[in-house]
Enzyme design. Structure first.
Site, PDB file in Angstrom:
ATOM      1  N   HIS A 145       0.818  -1.214   0.000  1.00  0.00           N
ATOM      2  CA  HIS A 145       0.000   0.000   0.000  1.00  0.00           C
ATOM      3  C   HIS A 145       0.855   1.270   0.000  1.00  0.00           C
ATOM      4  O   HIS A 145       0.664   2.154   0.841  1.00  0.00           O
ATOM      5  CB  HIS A 145      -0.922   0.006   1.233  1.00  0.00           C
TER       6      HIS A 145
HETATM    7  C1  LIG Z   1      -0.205  -7.336  -4.769  1.00  0.00           C
HETATM    8  C2  LIG Z   1      -1.097  -6.219  -4.309  1.00  0.00           C
HETATM    9  C3  LIG Z   1      -2.144  -6.510  -3.439  1.00  0.00           C
HETATM   10  C4  LIG Z   1      -2.978  -5.476  -3.012  1.00  0.00           C
HETATM   11  N1  LIG Z   1      -4.094  -5.785  -2.308  1.00  0.00           N
HETATM   12  C5  LIG Z   1      -5.000  -4.818  -2.054  1.00  0.00           C
HETATM   13  C6  LIG Z   1      -6.253  -5.138  -1.496  1.00  0.00           C
HETATM   14  O1  LIG Z   1      -6.580  -6.293  -1.272  1.00  0.00           O
HETATM   15  N2  LIG Z   1      -7.123  -4.114  -1.238  1.00  0.00           N
HETATM   16  C7  LIG Z   1      -6.789  -2.815  -1.485  1.00  0.00           C
HETATM   17  O2  LIG Z   1      -7.585  -1.933  -1.188  1.00  0.00           O
HETATM   18  N3  LIG Z   1      -5.603  -2.484  -2.033  1.00  0.00           N
HETATM   19  C8  LIG Z   1      -4.720  -3.449  -2.361  1.00  0.00           C
HETATM   20  N4  LIG Z   1      -3.564  -3.138  -2.983  1.00  0.00           N
HETATM   21  C9  LIG Z   1      -3.266  -1.719  -3.233  1.00  0.00           C
HETATM   22  C10 LIG Z   1      -4.072  -1.120  -4.379  1.00  0.00           C
HETATM   23  O3  LIG Z   1      -4.246  -2.053  -5.425  1.00  0.00           O
HETATM   24  C11 LIG Z   1      -3.343   0.118  -4.867  1.00  0.00           C
HETATM   25  O4  LIG Z   1      -3.251   1.054  -3.798  1.00  0.00           O
HETATM   26  C12 LIG Z   1      -4.032   0.811  -6.019  1.00  0.00           C
HETATM   27  O5  LIG Z   1      -4.284  -0.074  -7.068  1.00  0.00           O
HETATM   28  C13 LIG Z   1      -3.145   1.958  -6.494  1.00  0.00           C
HETATM   29  O6  LIG Z   1      -3.756   2.615  -7.557  1.00  0.00           O
HETATM   30  P1  LIG Z   1      -2.936   3.647  -8.430  1.00  0.00           P
HETATM   31  O7  LIG Z   1      -3.847   4.137  -9.479  1.00  0.00           O
HETATM   32  O8  LIG Z   1      -2.296   4.619  -7.508  1.00  0.00           O
HETATM   33  O9  LIG Z   1      -1.729   2.799  -9.066  1.00  0.00           O
HETATM   34  P2  LIG Z   1      -1.765   1.518  -9.974  1.00  0.00           P
HETATM   35  O10 LIG Z   1      -3.085   0.830  -9.909  1.00  0.00           O
HETATM   36  O11 LIG Z   1      -0.569   0.722  -9.616  1.00  0.00           O
HETATM   37  O12 LIG Z   1      -1.645   2.105 -11.449  1.00  0.00           O
HETATM   38  C14 LIG Z   1      -0.516   2.711 -11.982  1.00  0.00           C
HETATM   39  C15 LIG Z   1      -0.508   2.388 -13.475  1.00  0.00           C
HETATM   40  O13 LIG Z   1       0.422   3.226 -14.132  1.00  0.00           O
HETATM   41  C16 LIG Z   1       1.150   2.471 -15.059  1.00  0.00           C
HETATM   42  N5  LIG Z   1       2.418   3.162 -15.263  1.00  0.00           N
HETATM   43  C17 LIG Z   1       3.381   3.409 -14.346  1.00  0.00           C
HETATM   44  N6  LIG Z   1       4.401   4.066 -14.917  1.00  0.00           N
HETATM   45  C18 LIG Z   1       4.068   4.253 -16.207  1.00  0.00           C
HETATM   46  C19 LIG Z   1       4.722   4.861 -17.312  1.00  0.00           C
HETATM   47  N7  LIG Z   1       5.917   5.425 -17.182  1.00  0.00           N
HETATM   48  N8  LIG Z   1       4.106   4.856 -18.506  1.00  0.00           N
HETATM   49  C20 LIG Z   1       2.872   4.299 -18.662  1.00  0.00           C
HETATM   50  N9  LIG Z   1       2.211   3.707 -17.650  1.00  0.00           N
HETATM   51  C21 LIG Z   1       2.806   3.684 -16.437  1.00  0.00           C
HETATM   52  C22 LIG Z   1       1.281   1.120 -14.377  1.00  0.00           C
HETATM   53  O14 LIG Z   1       1.623   0.094 -15.283  1.00  0.00           O
HETATM   54  C23 LIG Z   1      -0.084   0.952 -13.749  1.00  0.00           C
HETATM   55  O15 LIG Z   1      -0.990   0.344 -14.627  1.00  0.00           O
HETATM   56  C24 LIG Z   1      -2.708  -4.134  -3.418  1.00  0.00           C
HETATM   57  C25 LIG Z   1      -1.660  -3.860  -4.289  1.00  0.00           C
HETATM   58  C26 LIG Z   1      -0.865  -4.888  -4.756  1.00  0.00           C
HETATM   59  C27 LIG Z   1       0.227  -4.577  -5.739  1.00  0.00           C
END
Ligand SMILES: Cc1cc2nc3c(=O)[nH]c(=O)nc-3n(C[C@H](O)[C@H](O)[C@H](O)COP(=O)(O)OP(=O)(O)OC[C@H]3O[C@@H](n4cnc5c(N)ncnc54)[C@H](O)[C@@H]3O)c2cc1C
Length: 547
Positions: A474
């Site tokens: 997280h």
């Molecule tokens: C293994 C795991 C288990 C988890 N379990 C839970 C859970 O059970 N419940 C919960 O609430 N949360 C959970 N989380 C946390 C939750 O999934 C994340 O907090 C949330 O998805 C983050 O969202 P975000 O949009 O910030 O980032 P992300 O969903 O990680 O999205 C970022 C995106 O940007 C893309 N990206 C990055 N850099 C670039 C670039 N330079 N060019 C193009 N694209 C790029 C990535 O590929 C990705 O698709 C978990 C996370 C993980 C990894």
């Protein structure tokens, strides 16, 4: 040769993860507004993504994940701690554990008090409701039916989970029936982002239903290198796809939703950060913003693991072959049974010290034997309890090693740097042991595998924590929202000092919320979409205790 001029859109969103999918949906609602969503990973066609219990096959799958680790962590036996992050359409929402938690209401009031105007609990609750489709809790003022993202009760919980809750009750620990209601303290079953036995990701909830809109373009397998700036204004992005470098222009805004590691790395590669650090890695500074990448934090955790011959836990064994085959058949025909479960079915939020105003530990039941190898179905049987610290004091930072977007960032969470974090995780492990030693677990005839029942002295548990501590995935706060000089974005999520550039993802959290972060990021993106469109804040929710 004809030179094509770059395509341009009103909004260009980087990263189709949790936040990016919500934004793509909301910003393209108006047909006269054009939106481009750019993702480094591929489409989410890998079939096991959809199957909740197959989560072990997604988390570290090299086809779906970035493969990040920390730099060696001096307070964790110099280990590089593995940091899973989704690199696929849906981002981490396509690989995560699906647990639906919003954190503690007080977390948001702290944000607002620290300068994040408009982000108090009363301000953010309407956005939680807007995204949610939660028929099990229909009628509760904290929940909503009819939003895009399905939230459900776990269809069938493992009997070990029932024992966990029974044992916690027998110790006199509080129960909680809704971790997303007024008081998320105590033990209980969790809800999950699952729809009809299938994972509900950012894609299935927000992107797929609108992907055919003519004003929305989704580009996959495109690694964004940097934001293009003209004076102090973001005008587009440069990315690599199929070995070629391309540019896309943004008429109104560039929005970084690349996650807590991706977004600060992008700002730094674009020359936005601490000038001396940028120069030292060969990046020409364009705008001094020293907070970029600082303040990174995550929930550290350690576990008590049990091993048993009893076959109640999830896992493969010769003696469970028939039962597993029937479970698979049940899933394939009815999409129900334990394969429709995300495995992490119950937990408790507790205080390591009764004098604390809010819980600081998440005590999580794991009804399966942990595999030492990634991408492996648990073989044999066992179970465990994780003690995760949801209010750690230690924090670190992320830097880039070079201007090359293919080079991994240097992630230093500085885990366990504060001794108090170890002490509180240890308190949680002792509580976990008391629960596991309760009568409700007698029938499973298990023995403690790690750290081993004789390891009870403070020093022994401390060593166990240092040797095995991981995070529960997280990460937040690496592009912190605020109004102080170290903040990266303002309360409207605009990058300080740069026009037409916002960050919308987990990285903007002013502090690490006390809970799993996916729903929190959905809320952040829902609210951001209103801020970007200049829409008024929704009416406050009438809560029973409100005066
Ligand atoms: C293994 C795991 C288990 C988890 N379990 C839970 C859970 O059970 N419940 C919960 O609430 N949360 C959970 N989380 C946390 C939750 O999934 C994340 O907090 C949330 O998805 C983050 O969202 P975000 O949009 O910030 O980032 P992300 O969903 O990680 O999205 C970022 C995106 O940007 C893309 N990206 C990055 N850099 C670039 C670039 N330079 N060019 C193009 N694209 C790029 C990535 O590929 C990705 O698709 C978990 C996370 C993980 C990894």
């Amino acid at each position: 040769m004809r030179v094509l001029s770059p395509e341009s859109f009103d909004f260009v969103i980087i990263g189709a993860g949790t936040a990016g999918c919500v934004l793509a949906n909301r910003l393209s609602e108006r047909p006269d507004v054009t939106v481009c969503l750019i993702e480094a990973g591929d489409r989410d066609t890998y079939p096991l993504i959809r199957v909740p219990a197959a989560v072990a096959f997604t988390i570290l799958n090299p086809k779906l994940a970035w493969g990040f680790t920390t730099v060696p962590q001096p307070h964790c036996s110099d280990r590089r701690v593995v940091l899973p992050r989704g690199r696929v359409l849906g981002g981490s929402s396509s690989t995560n554990g699906m647990v639906y938690i919003r954190g503690h209401p007080g977390d948001y009031d702290d944000w607002a008090a620290a300068g994040a105007r408009g982000w108090s609990y009363a301000d953010v609750l309407p956005y939680y409701l807007r995204s949610e489709h939660n028929p099990s809790l229909a009628g509760s003022p904290y929940h909503h039916v009819g939003g895009p993202m399905a939230v459900t009760d776990i269809p069938r919980v493992n009997p070990l989970v029932t024992s966990f809750l029974e044992s916690a009750r027998s110790l006199g620990l509080k129960s909680c029936t809704d971790f997303n209601g007024a008081d998320p303290e105590g033990f209980g079953l969790r809800q999950a982002s699952i729809r009809n036995g299938r994972r509900e990701s950012g894609v299935t909830a927000f992107l797929r239903p609108v992907e055919r809109r003519p004003n929305l373009k989704v580009i996959v397998n495109a690694l964004v290198d940097r934001v293009l700036l003209e004076q102090r204004r973001a005008i587009g992005v440069r990315f690599e796809r199929d070995g070629e470098s391309s540019t896309i222009l943004a008429r109104r805004e560039v929005i970084l939703s690349a996650g807590s590691y991706g977004s600060p790395a992008l700002l730094l590669r674009s020359g936005i950060g601490a000038p001396e650090c940028l120069k030292s890695v060969g990046v020409q500074p364009t705008h001094a913003l020293t907070g970029v990448g600082q303040g990174l934090r995550d929930h550290p955790a350690a576990e008590i693991q049990m091993i048993t011959q009893d076959t109640t836990s999830y896992g493969l064994s010769a003696r469970k072959t028939l039962a597993n085959a029937l479970t698979l058949l049940q899933y394939l025909t009815l999409r129900s049974g334990s394969i429709a479960s995300n495995l992490f079915e119950a937990h408790g939020f507790v205080k390591s010290d009764p004098m604390l105003p809010r819980p600081d530990l998440q005590i999580i039941m794991v009804p399966a034997r942990r595999s030492e190898k990634p991408l492996a179905i648990p073989r044999g049987h066992g179970y465990g309890i994780i003690s995760a610290l949801v209010r750690p004091k230690s924090f670190g930072h992320i830097r880039i090693a070079s201007p090359d977007p293919r080079e991994r960032p240097l992630i230093d969470l500085n885990l366990l740097a504060e001794y108090d974090d170890i002490a509180r995780i240890r308190t949680g492990l002792r509580l976990a042991r008391r629960i596991l030693n309760g009568k409700a677990f007698d029938r499973y005839r298990a023995t403690e595998l790690k750290p081993g029942a004789s390891a009870d002295a403070d020093q022994q548990l401390e060593e166990h924590i240092r040797r095995t501590c991981v995070t529960v995935h997280h990460p937040t706060s690496s592009c912190r929202m605020g109004t102080d000089p170290a903040a990266v974005v303002d309360p409207e999520l605009r990058v300080h000092g740069i026009e037409a550039l916002r960050v919308v993802d987990a990285s903007i959290c002013p502090t690490l919320p006390a809970g799993n972060t996916n729903a929190i990021v959905v809320m952040i993106a829902e609210k951001a979409s209103d801020l970007i469109r200049g829409l008024p804040a929704p009416a406050p929710v009438q809560l029973p205790h409100a005066s």
